[in-house]
Scaffold this motif. Structure first.
Motif, PDB file in Angstrom:
ATOM      1  N   LEU A 142       0.824  -1.209   0.000  1.00 39.79           N
ATOM      2  CA  LEU A 142       0.000   0.000   0.000  1.00 39.79           C
ATOM      3  C   LEU A 142       0.858   1.258   0.000  1.00 39.79           C
ATOM      4  N   ASN A 168      -7.560  -0.900  -3.241  1.00 39.80           N
ATOM      5  CA  ASN A 168      -8.794  -1.418  -2.631  1.00 39.80           C
ATOM      6  C   ASN A 168      -8.708  -2.915  -2.373  1.00 39.80           C
ATOM      7  N   TYR A 171      -6.348  -3.551   0.660  1.00 38.81           N
ATOM      8  CA  TYR A 171      -6.973  -3.244   1.953  1.00 38.81           C
ATOM      9  C   TYR A 171      -8.038  -4.285   2.297  1.00 38.81           C
ATOM     10  N   ARG A 172      -8.788  -4.727   1.300  1.00 43.41           N
ATOM     11  CA  ARG A 172      -9.793  -5.776   1.548  1.00 43.41           C
ATOM     12  C   ARG A 172      -9.114  -7.056   2.029  1.00 43.41           C
ATOM     13  N   ALA A 174      -6.356  -7.205   3.672  1.00 43.48           N
ATOM     14  CA  ALA A 174      -5.945  -6.954   5.052  1.00 43.48           C
ATOM     15  C   ALA A 174      -7.114  -7.156   6.008  1.00 43.48           C
ATOM     16  N   GLU A 175      -8.307  -6.724   5.604  1.00 41.06           N
ATOM     17  CA  GLU A 175      -9.499  -6.942   6.431  1.00 41.06           C
ATOM     18  C   GLU A 175      -9.794  -8.427   6.584  1.00 41.06           C
ATOM     19  N   ASP A 180      -5.716  -5.574   9.273  1.00 46.08           N
ATOM     20  CA  ASP A 180      -5.842  -4.199   8.796  1.00 46.08           C
ATOM     21  C   ASP A 180      -5.433  -3.167   9.833  1.00 46.08           C
ATOM     22  N   CYS A 197      -1.982  -1.209   7.951  1.00 52.97           N
ATOM     23  CA  CYS A 197      -2.596  -1.228   6.616  1.00 52.97           C
ATOM     24  C   CYS A 197      -3.709  -0.189   6.528  1.00 52.97           C
ATOM     25  N   ALA A 198      -4.499  -0.052   7.598  1.00 49.57           N
ATOM     26  CA  ALA A 198      -5.575   0.942   7.608  1.00 49.57           C
ATOM     27  C   ALA A 198      -5.009   2.355   7.503  1.00 49.57           C
ATOM     28  N   PHE A 201      -3.816   2.946   3.959  1.00 54.42           N
ATOM     29  CA  PHE A 201      -4.954   3.054   3.046  1.00 54.42           C
ATOM     30  C   PHE A 201      -5.635   4.414   3.183  1.00 54.42           C
TER      31      PHE A 201
END
Length: 573
Positions: A142, A168, A171-172, A174-175, A180, A197-198, A201
């Motif tokens: 990222l 995107n 980040y997804r 990472a969730e 994240d 990561c959050a 992002f």
């Protein structure tokens, strides 16, 4: 003979694979810095990165070696970036060469990381190592997306849709991997601040909101570096909240952020507001206007007055709502106090139930015995033994509830700051590895106070020993309820976060939480994930009152809990 030996040694060194393992990567980078100038180092690293795609096997050692190359090239990479930023009026040829070098390395590093992101089947002995490296892999990826976005903005260009798609998707991932919000230091040798990561992002997303053609290269660079400091003031959420959120991004589309003008919904939408960020900026501006230097405020060595103050004011206008944002700001107050914290759902539900029972016992003790005493005095002229025994029983019952409440296992947290909606706590890293994004908490000031319901929203690693947790209060008035399904429950296998729940007996306990959306008061329940089923009918008992409700839309999901709207079907008593 010596020359022959040195020649053979050189041949062996050249044939050795720099990405074989971290030690080989370290040795290769050391030799590279001794033998090549800045341009030569950049070119050699890019060529090495391009070889990753052609490799037939990619193991954990290769990824670790790649991490080493990435970290050790950073000082050189930073010099090239600063040369570009500090010479905005350089000739076109120089600007294009530097731009190509900066964006070229970012693209090559991102392409080298991508096979590891896509990798699904790992060797059994490397599975744990890859899992441990997931947060770092995605956060660094990222970061390189952000560098490309930034350098496109420097040229007043719209970044290609492929960059937004990659950002995107990462980040997804990472969730989905539940990393994240994991705090980490991206490049430990550089002594950089903690990120996640959050954070990476949201930094990309917020920088993208400035791409309106009104800011120059220096201002973009200021904003990008300041967002590293401010990202902890921004919270990404999955459910839109009116009067709180202003921006959103669709993770399933190759697009950047957009400003919210009306209610929007979707499983892949992510929302955030900037009220806390604006409050932080406002405090900075007040300090600058009072005479403090930009360096002391934390804006960097190259920030100069009054230019940086004027730019902060422009950012405030751009990021504020069209109508008075002041009403939505929540000022943080510096405090230093202890609160009691409990975390497991079983403990939280039991704690709130004890509060409810204690409240009911106190009310009963205040009213019922008093009425009996009045009646005794009217009939007999004195209080009977029966009434005295009843009063004693009420008091004993109240004391029993107090003692039960004291037995709730809890931790003590040091609160550093608080606002109307939450607080920030400083925690020792040791013993708090369970503190993660979305963990539900029960909070109270002391054993005489009632429990509040809160959730961990932000995490930041301050240093090797300390962790910062940002906590949002969901409600100060929860009510414990018991639930009984009015429909046959299937006994099929159900997995929660990858854990099979077959055979587990989960109590039908929940919390009633008052909730207001778009000015309307709604009924909502916070329950175990295993008890949730959309549309299911439950008989709910709260404080001796019985209702039948239907499970409705989900407001939010946590690691082991779901917060859902419920529709009141009828009241039984």
């Amino acid at each position: 003979m010596r020359k022959l030996f040195e020649s053979l040694s050189g041949m062996v060194r050249r044939e050795h694979d720099p990405l074989a393992d971290p030690r080989s990567a370290t040795a290769w980078m050391r030799d590279l810095r001794q033998e090549k100038d800045i341009a030569g180092q950049m070119h050699a690293v890019v060529e090495l990165l391009r070889s990753v795609e052609s490799r037939t096997t990619l193991g954990l050692d290769t990824l670790k070696a790649l991490f080493v190359v990435d970290e050790l090239i950073q000082p050189t990479y930073e010099l090239v970036r600063q040369q570009y930023i500090q010479n905005p009026r350089a000739g076109k040829a120089i600007e294009e060469r530097l731009w190509d070098e900066i964006v070229g390395l970012a693209r090559a590093m991102l392409a080298a990381y991508h096979p590891f992101v896509r990798m699904e089947d790992h060797r059994p002995d490397e599975e744990a190592g890859f899992q441990a490296a997931t947060a770092m892999l995605l956060a660094r990826s990222l970061r390189y997306v952000g560098i490309q976005v930034k350098w496109h903005f420097f040229r007043f260009q719209t970044p290609p849709s492929s960059l937004w798609s990659v950002a995107n998707q990462f980040y997804r991932l990472a969730e989905v991997s539940s990393v994240d919000a994991d705090p980490l230091v991206l490049y430990p040798e550089a002594g950089a601040a903690s990120t996640s990561c959050a954070d990476e992002f949201i930094r990309i997303q917020m920088l993208a909101t400035l791409n309106n053609g009104n800011f120059n290269l220096r201002q973009f660079d200021w904003a990008d570096r300041w967002l590293q400091l401010w990202s902890s003031n921004i919270q990404i959420e999955r459910k839109y909240r009116d009067s709180v959120h202003q921006f959103c991004v669709n993770l399933s589309e190759p697009t950047g952020p957009s400003k919210i003008h009306e209610l929007v919904e979707g499983d892949m939408l992510r929302f955030w507001g900037v009220a806390d960020l604006l409050a932080e900026m406002s405090a900075m501006m007040q300090r600058l206007e009072a005479g403090e230097s930009p360096v002391r405020v934390g804006l960097g060595d190259d920030a100069r007055m009054p230019a940086c103050l004027d730019f902060l004011k422009q950012l405030e206008i751009l990021w504020s709502r069209e109508r008075s944002q002041q009403a939505h700001r929540q000022e943080r107050t510096r405090v230093s106090k202890l609160v009691q914290v409990t975390s497991s759902l079983v403990s939280i539900f039991a704690a709130v139930r004890f509060d409810d029972e204690r409240t009911m016992a106190r009310a009963s003790a205040r009213h019922a015995p008093d009425n009996d005493e009045v009646m005794d005095m009217k009939l007999y002229g004195y209080v009977t033994e029966r009434t005295k025994q009843k009063m004693a029983s009420m008091q004993a019952r109240n004391h029993a509830y107090v003692n039960k409440a004291k037995t709730i296992e809890h931790d003590e947290w040091v609160i550093e700051n608080q606002s109307e909606g939450g607080f920030g706590a400083i925690l020792p890293v040791d013993g708090h590895d369970w503190v993660r994004l979305g963990v539900l908490l029960g909070i109270r000031n002391d054993e005489h106070a009632n429990w509040l319901i809160a959730v961990v929203r932000r995490l930041n690693r301050i240093n090797a020993e300390q962790l910062y947790a940002g906590v949002q209060i969901l409600t100060s008035t929860p009510v414990a309820v018991s639930m009984k399904s009015l429909e046959p429950e299937r006994s099929t296998s159900m997995a929660i976060d990858g854990v099979d729940t077959v055979g587990l007996v989960v109590p039908k306990s929940a919390l009633y939480i008052p909730f207001v959306a778009e000015g309307k008061r709604l009924n909502s329940l916070l329950m175990h994930s295993a008890d949730y089923s959309a549309g299911r009918l439950y008989q709910v008992v709260a404080r001796d009152k019985s209702f039948v409700v239907r499970i409705g839309d989900t407001l939010e999901k946590g690691p082991d809990w779901i917060w859902t709207v419920v529709e009141l079907m009828r009241r039984d008593n």
